[in-house]
Design a protein around this motif. Structure first.
Motif, PDB file in Angstrom:
ATOM      1  N   LEU A 214       2.779   8.121  -3.310  1.00  0.00           N
ATOM      2  CA  LEU A 214       1.663   7.176  -3.935  1.00  0.00           C
ATOM      3  C   LEU A 214       1.645   7.819  -5.566  1.00  0.00           C
ATOM      4  N   VAL A 215       1.976   9.069  -5.815  1.00  0.00           N
ATOM      5  CA  VAL A 215       2.031   9.529  -6.844  1.00  0.00           C
ATOM      6  C   VAL A 215       2.984   9.571  -7.717  1.00  0.00           C
ATOM      7  N   LEU A 221      12.749   5.004   1.317  1.00  0.00           N
ATOM      8  CA  LEU A 221      12.145   3.976   2.139  1.00  0.00           C
ATOM      9  C   LEU A 221      10.574   4.293   2.279  1.00  0.00           C
ATOM     10  N   LEU A 222      10.175   5.803   2.188  1.00  0.00           N
ATOM     11  CA  LEU A 222       8.851   5.924   2.164  1.00  0.00           C
ATOM     12  C   LEU A 222       8.151   5.592   0.800  1.00  0.00           C
ATOM     13  N   GLU A 227       4.474   1.840  -1.819  1.00  0.00           N
ATOM     14  CA  GLU A 227       4.078   0.827  -2.928  1.00  0.00           C
ATOM     15  C   GLU A 227       3.501  -0.498  -2.019  1.00  0.00           C
ATOM     16  N   ARG A 228       3.691  -0.558  -0.788  1.00  0.00           N
ATOM     17  CA  ARG A 228       2.986  -1.619  -0.012  1.00  0.00           C
ATOM     18  C   ARG A 228       1.734  -1.151   0.204  1.00  0.00           C
ATOM     19  N   VAL A 229       1.613   0.387   0.540  1.00  0.00           N
ATOM     20  CA  VAL A 229       0.012   0.728   0.650  1.00  0.00           C
ATOM     21  C   VAL A 229      -0.731   0.579  -0.459  1.00  0.00           C
ATOM     22  N   GLU A 230      -0.269   0.785  -1.775  1.00  0.00           N
ATOM     23  CA  GLU A 230      -0.788   0.628  -2.921  1.00  0.00           C
ATOM     24  C   GLU A 230      -1.164  -0.904  -3.300  1.00  0.00           C
ATOM     25  N   PRO A 235      -1.680  -0.462   5.703  1.00  0.00           N
ATOM     26  CA  PRO A 235      -2.580   0.978   5.750  1.00  0.00           C
ATOM     27  C   PRO A 235      -1.901   2.189   5.802  1.00  0.00           C
ATOM     28  N   ARG A 236      -2.441   3.199   5.195  1.00  0.00           N
ATOM     29  CA  ARG A 236      -1.819   4.055   4.772  1.00  0.00           C
ATOM     30  C   ARG A 236      -1.343   5.132   6.133  1.00  0.00           C
TER      31      ARG A 236
END
Length: 413
Positions: A214-215, A221-222, A227-230, A235-236
């Motif tokens: 996220l940072v 793939l992670l 990116e989809r979480v953001e 959900p994370r």
């Protein structure tokens, strides 16, 4: 063994316990009792650890029909699901800790689509040079080290671990951590507490990696999941569970196929010679398919439960009754495969179900096929004198695991 239980029609019948035991000296073959059940009928009752008596599906045609039937559920939270081991009340309420693999559509399809891209045939094929480099380097390191050596630790486990780590964006330096926890999860004899603890450790680990992505995004793939979480699409905690699933499936199954496939070839020297001497990629591909069929390392049965009454093969599977699709014996069905108990790398029959069938068939099968093609097409040519360093009777097999293989494979050259 068998136990006496009430049958469906109110009578009494002897029902064999499942999983069944392989015959001594026949490590590559399904249990004789399983073979006899297939000979008798496509469906039969078996008894599980908890006293339940789900249907065992033994023949290829009925297996494909049921795995493709929308009235059949993969969700372990449904009553009647034939769990292979005890689960905690929290697990039963929340569902599988391994994400979408044990969900039904539409949620299964929605989550699966988020990770389908990297496993497409085209994108996986683009990885062939990278996988070839990993295999070549692993062989060179093995040849430069001690002799004899355990092929599992020196080659079969590192190769798929390196590949899936690179694909996911997981540091390979952490391989001891995730491999040891994976072994606990796939061991059928692990206690509920140990299995839950290992799953929790891996989930926490993957959650931390998602947080890192996220940072600081990468080409992996992670990072795609982060990116989809953001974006609020995922959900994370679900992203972390998807990471656990892909990490375990990405190294456990392929590692076992590499080692067990090598052992099977060493025990069939004519087949090994044909593979070692060929430069035909079609024959290498055929050998991969045949070894997947012949060995079928997922030998605990694909577990399902009926959501509605299903009439099949002269039986009625009632809503709420469990199903165990025994693909290992389905891949030995004489109605589909000539000489089903023989290993023939020129067979050319790709109707095996080593990767399952229907909407839940293995997402990573293109990657597994590629890795096995590179390994089987390289290892025996690079090390033409490869042979066992111990008597075959001394090799420890994973009879206690949901993924079949060997704990170690001492080899020399």
């Amino acid at each position: 063994m068998s136990s006496t239980v009430d049958s469906v029609d109110g009578g009494v019948a002897d029902v064999p316990e499942y999983p069944m035991t392989r015959a001594a000296g026949c490590p590559f073959d399904p249990p004789p009792e399983l073979r006899e059940k297939q000979r008798q009928a496509p469906l039969a009752r078996v008894a599980l650890w908890d006293g339940s008596t789900p249907w065992l599906v033994t023949r290829h045609a009925e297996q494909r029909k049921l795995l493709a039937d929308p009235r059949v559920s993969a969700d372990p939270t449904n009553p009647g699901y034939p769990s292979p081991a005890p689960v905690s009340s929290a697990e039963r309420t929340s569902g599988s800790p391994l994400s979408f693999i044990l969900m039904d559509d539409p949620e299964h399809a929605r989550l699966r689509r988020m990770v389908t891209g990297p496993f497409s045939v085209k994108r996986v094929e683009a990885l062939r040079p990278k996988v070839q480099r990993i295999v070549d380097e692993a062989i060179e390191a093995m040849l430069a080290g001690p002799n004899p050596v355990d092929l599992v630790e020196s080659f079969a486990l590192p190769v798929p671990s390196l590949v899936i780590c690179e694909l996911l964006g997981v540091p390979y330096s952490d391989h001891d951590f995730f491999q040891s926890n994976s072994r606990v999860i796939v061991n059928r004899n692990s206690s509920q507490e140990d299995r839950s603890a290992a799953t929790g450790r891996l989930t926490e680990y993957l959650d931390g990696l998602v947080g890192d992505k996220l940072v600081d995004r990468g080409e992996d793939l992670l990072s795609d999941l982060a990116e989809r979480v953001e974006a609020g699409e995922l959900p994370r905690d679900e992203a972390a569970r998807m990471g656990v699933l892909l990490l375990i499936a990405g190294h456990e199954t392929t590692a076992n196929m590499i080692a067990l496939g090598t052992l099977a070839l060493l025990e069939h020297p004519d087949q090994l010679e044909a593979l070692r001497e060929t430069d035909d990629p079609e024959l290498v591909s055929s050998a991969v398919e045949e070894l997947l069929r012949y060995l079928h390392i997922t030998h605990n049965g694909r577990r399902r439960v009926a959501l509605d009454d299903i009439d099949i093969a002269g039986e009625t599977i009632r809503a709420g009754e469990g199903l165990i699709v025994a693909n290992d014996i389905g891949n030995r069905d004489p109605e589909v495969f000539d000489d089903p108990d023989g290993l023939d790398i020129r067979r050319g029959n790709r109707r095996h179900m080593a990767f399952g069938f229907g909407v839940h068939q293995c997402l990573g099968q293109p990657l597994a096929r590629l890795e096995l093609q590179v390994v089987y097409g390289t290892l025996y040519r690079r090390v033409p004198t490869l042979r066992l360093a111990v008597d075959p009777e001394e090799i420890p097999f994973k009879h206690d695991g949901s993924v079949y293989g060997v704990y170690e494979l001492p080899v020399t050259w």
